[in-house]
Design a protein around this motif. Sequence first.
Motif, PDB file in Angstrom:
ATOM      1  N   SER A   1      55.280  32.118  20.111  1.00  0.00           N
ATOM      2  CA  SER A   1      55.479  32.077  18.539  1.00  0.00           C
ATOM      3  C   SER A   1      56.317  31.081  18.069  1.00  0.00           C
ATOM      4  O   SER A   1      57.281  30.549  18.688  1.00  0.00           O
ATOM      5  N   PHE A   2      56.090  30.486  16.815  1.00  0.00           N
ATOM      6  CA  PHE A   2      56.899  29.627  15.990  1.00  0.00           C
ATOM      7  C   PHE A   2      56.959  29.897  14.623  1.00  0.00           C
ATOM      8  O   PHE A   2      55.720  30.074  14.129  1.00  0.00           O
ATOM      9  N   GLU A   3      57.996  29.764  14.217  1.00  0.00           N
ATOM     10  CA  GLU A   3      58.178  30.076  12.448  1.00  0.00           C
ATOM     11  C   GLU A   3      59.544  29.598  11.986  1.00  0.00           C
ATOM     12  O   GLU A   3      60.294  29.012  12.801  1.00  0.00           O
ATOM     13  N   VAL A   4      59.305  28.963  10.798  1.00  0.00           N
ATOM     14  CA  VAL A   4      60.139  28.185   9.978  1.00  0.00           C
ATOM     15  C   VAL A   4      60.251  28.960   8.469  1.00  0.00           C
ATOM     16  O   VAL A   4      59.482  29.407   8.047  1.00  0.00           O
ATOM     17  N   ARG A   5      61.641  28.973   8.293  1.00  0.00           N
ATOM     18  CA  ARG A   5      62.132  30.010   7.028  1.00  0.00           C
ATOM     19  C   ARG A   5      63.155  29.378   6.531  1.00  0.00           C
ATOM     20  O   ARG A   5      64.083  28.713   6.909  1.00  0.00           O
ATOM     21  N   ARG A   6      62.819  29.272   5.143  1.00  0.00           N
ATOM     22  CA  ARG A   6      64.145  28.684   4.369  1.00  0.00           C
ATOM     23  C   ARG A   6      65.218  29.678   4.382  1.00  0.00           C
ATOM     24  O   ARG A   6      64.686  30.893   4.275  1.00  0.00           O
ATOM     25  N   GLN A   7      66.577  29.350   4.063  1.00  0.00           N
ATOM     26  CA  GLN A   7      67.476  30.349   3.819  1.00  0.00           C
ATOM     27  C   GLN A   7      68.188  30.028   2.744  1.00  0.00           C
ATOM     28  O   GLN A   7      68.087  28.925   2.035  1.00  0.00           O
ATOM     29  N   PRO A   8      69.349  30.899   2.351  1.00  0.00           N
ATOM     30  CA  PRO A   8      69.934  30.468   1.135  1.00  0.00           C
ATOM     31  C   PRO A   8      70.490  29.057   1.192  1.00  0.00           C
ATOM     32  O   PRO A   8      70.695  28.418   0.325  1.00  0.00           O
ATOM     33  N   VAL A   9      71.071  28.768   2.328  1.00  0.00           N
ATOM     34  CA  VAL A   9      71.432  27.309   2.693  1.00  0.00           C
ATOM     35  C   VAL A   9      70.602  26.958   3.660  1.00  0.00           C
ATOM     36  O   VAL A   9      70.863  27.335   4.968  1.00  0.00           O
ATOM     37  N   GLY A  10      69.707  25.627   3.711  1.00  0.00           N
ATOM     38  CA  GLY A  10      69.083  25.389   4.752  1.00  0.00           C
ATOM     39  C   GLY A  10      67.797  26.080   5.217  1.00  0.00           C
ATOM     40  O   GLY A  10      67.155  26.666   4.293  1.00  0.00           O
ATOM     41  N   LYS A  11      67.728  25.799   6.528  1.00  0.00           N
ATOM     42  CA  LYS A  11      66.463  26.334   7.108  1.00  0.00           C
ATOM     43  C   LYS A  11      66.618  27.069   8.392  1.00  0.00           C
ATOM     44  O   LYS A  11      67.698  26.633   8.981  1.00  0.00           O
ATOM     45  N   LEU A  12      65.839  28.041   9.006  1.00  0.00           N
ATOM     46  CA  LEU A  12      65.907  28.493  10.308  1.00  0.00           C
ATOM     47  C   LEU A  12      64.530  28.290  10.853  1.00  0.00           C
ATOM     48  O   LEU A  12      63.565  28.508  10.491  1.00  0.00           O
ATOM     49  N   ILE A  13      64.442  27.644  12.130  1.00  0.00           N
ATOM     50  CA  ILE A  13      63.458  27.341  12.902  1.00  0.00           C
ATOM     51  C   ILE A  13      63.570  28.311  14.067  1.00  0.00           C
ATOM     52  O   ILE A  13      64.732  28.416  14.903  1.00  0.00           O
ATOM     53  N   ARG A  14      62.504  29.139  14.341  1.00  0.00           N
ATOM     54  CA  ARG A  14      62.596  30.151  15.460  1.00  0.00           C
ATOM     55  C   ARG A  14      61.306  29.918  16.522  1.00  0.00           C
ATOM     56  O   ARG A  14      60.226  30.027  15.869  1.00  0.00           O
ATOM     57  N   ALA A  15      61.671  29.710  17.478  1.00  0.00           N
ATOM     58  CA  ALA A  15      60.539  29.472  18.648  1.00  0.00           C
ATOM     59  C   ALA A  15      60.965  30.704  19.803  1.00  0.00           C
ATOM     60  O   ALA A  15      61.833  30.617  20.210  1.00  0.00           O
ATOM     61  N   THR A  16      59.611  31.252  20.230  1.00  0.00           N
ATOM     62  CA  THR A  16      59.638  32.395  21.113  1.00  0.00           C
ATOM     63  C   THR A  16      59.044  31.801  22.551  1.00  0.00           C
ATOM     64  O   THR A  16      57.752  31.401  22.497  1.00  0.00           O
ATOM     65  N   ILE A  17      59.740  31.805  23.566  1.00  0.00           N
ATOM     66  CA  ILE A  17      59.151  31.343  24.873  1.00  0.00           C
ATOM     67  C   ILE A  17      59.084  32.444  25.962  1.00  0.00           C
ATOM     68  O   ILE A  17      60.121  33.310  26.109  1.00  0.00           O
ATOM     69  N   THR A  18      57.907  32.971  26.346  1.00  0.00           N
ATOM     70  CA  THR A  18      57.988  34.230  27.415  1.00  0.00           C
ATOM     71  C   THR A  18      58.416  33.704  28.575  1.00  0.00           C
ATOM     72  O   THR A  18      58.421  32.533  29.183  1.00  0.00           O
ATOM     73  N   LEU A  19      59.234  34.588  29.319  1.00  0.00           N
ATOM     74  CA  LEU A  19      60.336  34.385  30.431  1.00  0.00           C
ATOM     75  C   LEU A  19      59.238  34.426  31.636  1.00  0.00           C
ATOM     76  O   LEU A  19      59.489  33.649  32.647  1.00  0.00           O
TER      77      LEU A  19
END
Length: 178
Positions: A147-165
Amino acid sequence: MRFRLGGKGEAVGSISQAGTVDRLVVSENADSSTAARSISTTVGFCGSQPLAEARAAARAYLSQVQGVHGIPVSERVMDMVQLVVSELVTNSRKYAPGPCLLEMTTNEGSVVVSVWDTDPTLPTALAPDPGRVGQHGLEIVMSVCHSFEVRRQPVGKLIRATITLADDPNGHPAGYLL
Protein backbone atom coordinates in the motif's frame (compact mmCIF):
# COMPACT_ATOMS: atom_id res chain seq x y z
CA MET A 1 14.82 23.10 14.02
CA ARG A 2 12.38 21.53 16.46
CA PHE A 3 9.75 19.00 15.42
CA ARG A 4 6.90 17.04 16.92
CA LEU A 5 5.16 14.02 15.46
CA GLY A 6 1.90 13.29 17.22
CA GLY A 7 0.17 10.01 17.86
CA LYS A 8 1.12 6.77 19.53
CA GLY A 9 4.84 6.65 20.22
CA GLU A 10 5.09 10.42 19.82
CA ALA A 11 8.55 11.59 18.82
CA VAL A 12 9.79 14.95 19.98
CA GLY A 13 13.26 16.27 19.31
CA SER A 14 15.40 18.70 17.41
CA ILE A 15 17.72 18.64 14.44
CA SER A 16 20.62 21.04 14.16
CA GLN A 17 22.53 21.89 11.00
CA ALA A 18 25.42 23.23 13.06
CA GLY A 19 28.76 21.47 12.60
CA THR A 20 28.58 17.87 11.48
CA VAL A 21 25.67 16.86 13.70
CA ASP A 22 22.98 16.29 11.10
CA ARG A 23 21.64 12.83 11.97
CA LEU A 24 19.62 12.12 15.08
CA VAL A 25 17.88 8.92 16.14
CA VAL A 26 14.73 10.25 17.73
CA SER A 27 12.97 7.21 19.09
CA GLU A 28 13.21 3.49 19.12
CA ASN A 29 10.70 1.26 20.85
CA ALA A 30 9.35 -2.24 20.94
CA ASP A 31 5.96 -2.83 22.48
CA SER A 32 5.84 -6.46 23.55
CA SER A 33 2.83 -6.01 25.84
CA THR A 34 0.41 -6.69 22.99
CA ALA A 35 -0.02 -9.74 20.78
CA ALA A 36 0.66 -7.64 17.66
CA ARG A 37 4.16 -6.41 18.55
CA SER A 38 5.18 -3.09 17.03
CA ILE A 39 8.85 -2.15 16.56
CA SER A 40 9.79 1.27 15.25
CA THR A 41 12.64 3.68 14.76
CA THR A 42 12.76 7.27 13.54
CA VAL A 43 15.80 8.95 12.01
CA GLY A 44 16.10 12.64 11.11
CA PHE A 45 18.09 13.89 8.13
CA CYS A 46 19.09 17.43 7.23
CA GLY A 47 21.86 19.17 5.38
CA SER A 48 23.74 17.44 2.61
CA GLN A 49 24.10 14.12 4.33
CA PRO A 50 24.80 11.10 2.13
CA LEU A 51 21.78 9.09 1.08
CA ALA A 52 23.73 5.95 1.90
CA GLU A 53 23.00 6.69 5.57
CA ALA A 54 19.26 6.28 4.97
CA ARG A 55 19.82 2.89 3.32
CA ALA A 56 22.19 1.88 6.12
CA ALA A 57 19.57 2.92 8.71
CA ALA A 58 16.99 0.72 6.96
CA ARG A 59 19.35 -2.28 6.87
CA ALA A 60 20.33 -1.81 10.54
CA TYR A 61 16.67 -1.51 11.56
CA LEU A 62 15.63 -4.69 9.71
CA SER A 63 18.67 -6.54 11.05
CA GLN A 64 17.50 -5.62 14.55
CA VAL A 65 13.94 -6.70 13.73
CA GLN A 66 15.31 -10.06 12.65
CA GLY A 67 18.18 -10.59 15.08
CA VAL A 68 16.77 -9.12 18.28
CA HIS A 69 13.05 -9.63 17.84
CA GLY A 70 13.15 -12.89 15.85
CA ILE A 71 10.96 -11.70 12.97
CA PRO A 72 12.20 -13.25 9.70
CA VAL A 73 13.31 -10.76 7.00
CA SER A 74 14.49 -12.19 3.69
CA GLU A 75 17.34 -10.58 1.76
CA ARG A 76 14.84 -9.73 -0.99
CA VAL A 77 12.63 -7.81 1.47
CA MET A 78 15.71 -6.16 2.98
CA ASP A 79 16.68 -4.91 -0.51
CA MET A 80 13.11 -3.82 -1.26
CA VAL A 81 12.87 -1.74 1.93
CA GLN A 82 16.24 -0.15 1.22
CA LEU A 83 15.06 0.71 -2.31
CA VAL A 84 11.85 2.33 -1.01
CA VAL A 85 13.77 4.25 1.67
CA SER A 86 16.31 5.39 -0.91
CA GLU A 87 13.66 6.63 -3.36
CA LEU A 88 11.51 8.42 -0.76
CA VAL A 89 14.40 10.08 1.08
CA THR A 90 16.01 11.07 -2.25
CA ASN A 91 12.80 12.82 -3.31
CA SER A 92 12.52 14.52 0.05
CA ARG A 93 16.12 15.77 0.00
CA LYS A 94 15.76 16.85 -3.63
CA TYR A 95 12.47 18.78 -3.41
CA ALA A 96 11.89 19.81 0.24
CA PRO A 97 13.74 22.83 1.66
CA GLY A 98 14.21 21.52 5.21
CA PRO A 99 14.87 18.37 7.20
CA CYS A 100 13.09 15.07 6.70
CA LEU A 101 12.18 12.28 9.07
CA LEU A 102 12.33 8.61 8.17
CA GLU A 103 10.24 6.31 10.33
CA MET A 104 10.16 2.54 9.96
CA THR A 105 7.60 0.48 11.87
CA THR A 106 7.17 -3.27 11.80
CA ASN A 107 3.89 -4.85 12.85
CA GLU A 108 1.58 -7.62 11.68
CA GLY A 109 3.98 -8.93 9.03
CA SER A 110 4.75 -5.62 7.31
CA VAL A 111 7.26 -2.80 7.38
CA VAL A 112 5.76 0.66 7.10
CA VAL A 113 8.23 3.22 5.73
CA SER A 114 7.12 6.80 6.41
CA VAL A 115 8.96 9.90 5.23
CA TRP A 116 7.93 13.35 6.42
CA ASP A 117 9.34 16.52 4.90
CA THR A 118 8.61 20.25 4.94
CA ASP A 119 7.29 20.62 1.37
CA PRO A 120 3.46 20.54 1.23
CA THR A 121 3.45 19.72 -2.50
CA LEU A 122 2.14 16.20 -3.00
CA PRO A 123 4.17 14.07 -5.43
CA THR A 124 2.57 12.58 -8.50
CA ALA A 125 3.78 9.61 -10.49
CA LEU A 126 4.40 10.38 -14.13
CA ALA A 127 2.82 8.24 -16.81
CA PRO A 128 5.03 5.23 -17.60
CA ASP A 129 7.56 6.10 -20.30
CA PRO A 130 10.37 3.62 -21.00
CA GLY A 131 12.20 6.32 -22.98
CA ARG A 132 12.32 8.74 -20.03
CA VAL A 133 15.63 8.92 -18.18
CA GLY A 134 15.09 9.38 -14.45
CA GLN A 135 12.00 10.38 -12.48
CA HIS A 136 10.80 6.78 -12.11
CA GLY A 137 11.22 6.65 -8.31
CA LEU A 138 7.57 7.02 -7.36
CA GLU A 139 6.55 4.47 -10.01
CA ILE A 140 9.05 2.01 -8.54
CA VAL A 141 7.90 2.58 -4.97
CA MET A 142 4.23 2.20 -5.87
CA SER A 143 4.89 -1.03 -7.80
CA VAL A 144 6.76 -2.82 -5.00
CA CYS A 145 4.57 -1.82 -2.06
CA HIS A 146 1.47 -3.45 -0.65
CA SER A 147 0.00 0.00 0.00
CA PHE A 148 1.05 3.61 -0.62
CA GLU A 149 -0.40 6.86 0.67
CA VAL A 150 0.47 10.55 0.71
CA ARG A 151 -1.03 13.03 3.18
CA ARG A 152 -0.55 16.72 3.79
CA GLN A 153 0.44 17.56 7.35
CA PRO A 154 0.11 20.87 9.23
CA VAL A 155 3.70 21.38 8.08
CA GLY A 156 4.76 19.54 4.93
CA LYS A 157 3.62 16.08 3.92
CA LEU A 158 3.89 12.45 4.98
CA ILE A 159 4.47 9.63 2.51
CA ARG A 160 3.80 6.11 3.77
CA ALA A 161 4.62 2.86 1.95
CA THR A 162 3.89 -0.61 3.34
CA ILE A 163 6.06 -3.57 2.36
CA THR A 164 5.06 -7.13 3.27
CA LEU A 165 7.79 -9.04 5.15
CA ALA A 166 6.90 -12.55 3.92
CA ASP A 167 8.08 -13.80 0.56
CA ASP A 168 5.67 -15.88 -1.51
CA PRO A 169 6.53 -19.37 -2.83
CA ASN A 170 7.82 -17.81 -6.10
CA GLY A 171 10.36 -15.77 -4.15
CA HIS A 172 8.56 -12.44 -4.50
CA PRO A 173 7.36 -10.37 -1.55
CA ALA A 174 3.58 -10.69 -1.19
CA GLY A 175 3.02 -7.05 -2.19
CA TYR A 176 5.25 -7.22 -5.26
CA LEU A 177 3.46 -6.60 -8.56
CA LEU A 178 4.78 -8.24 -11.69
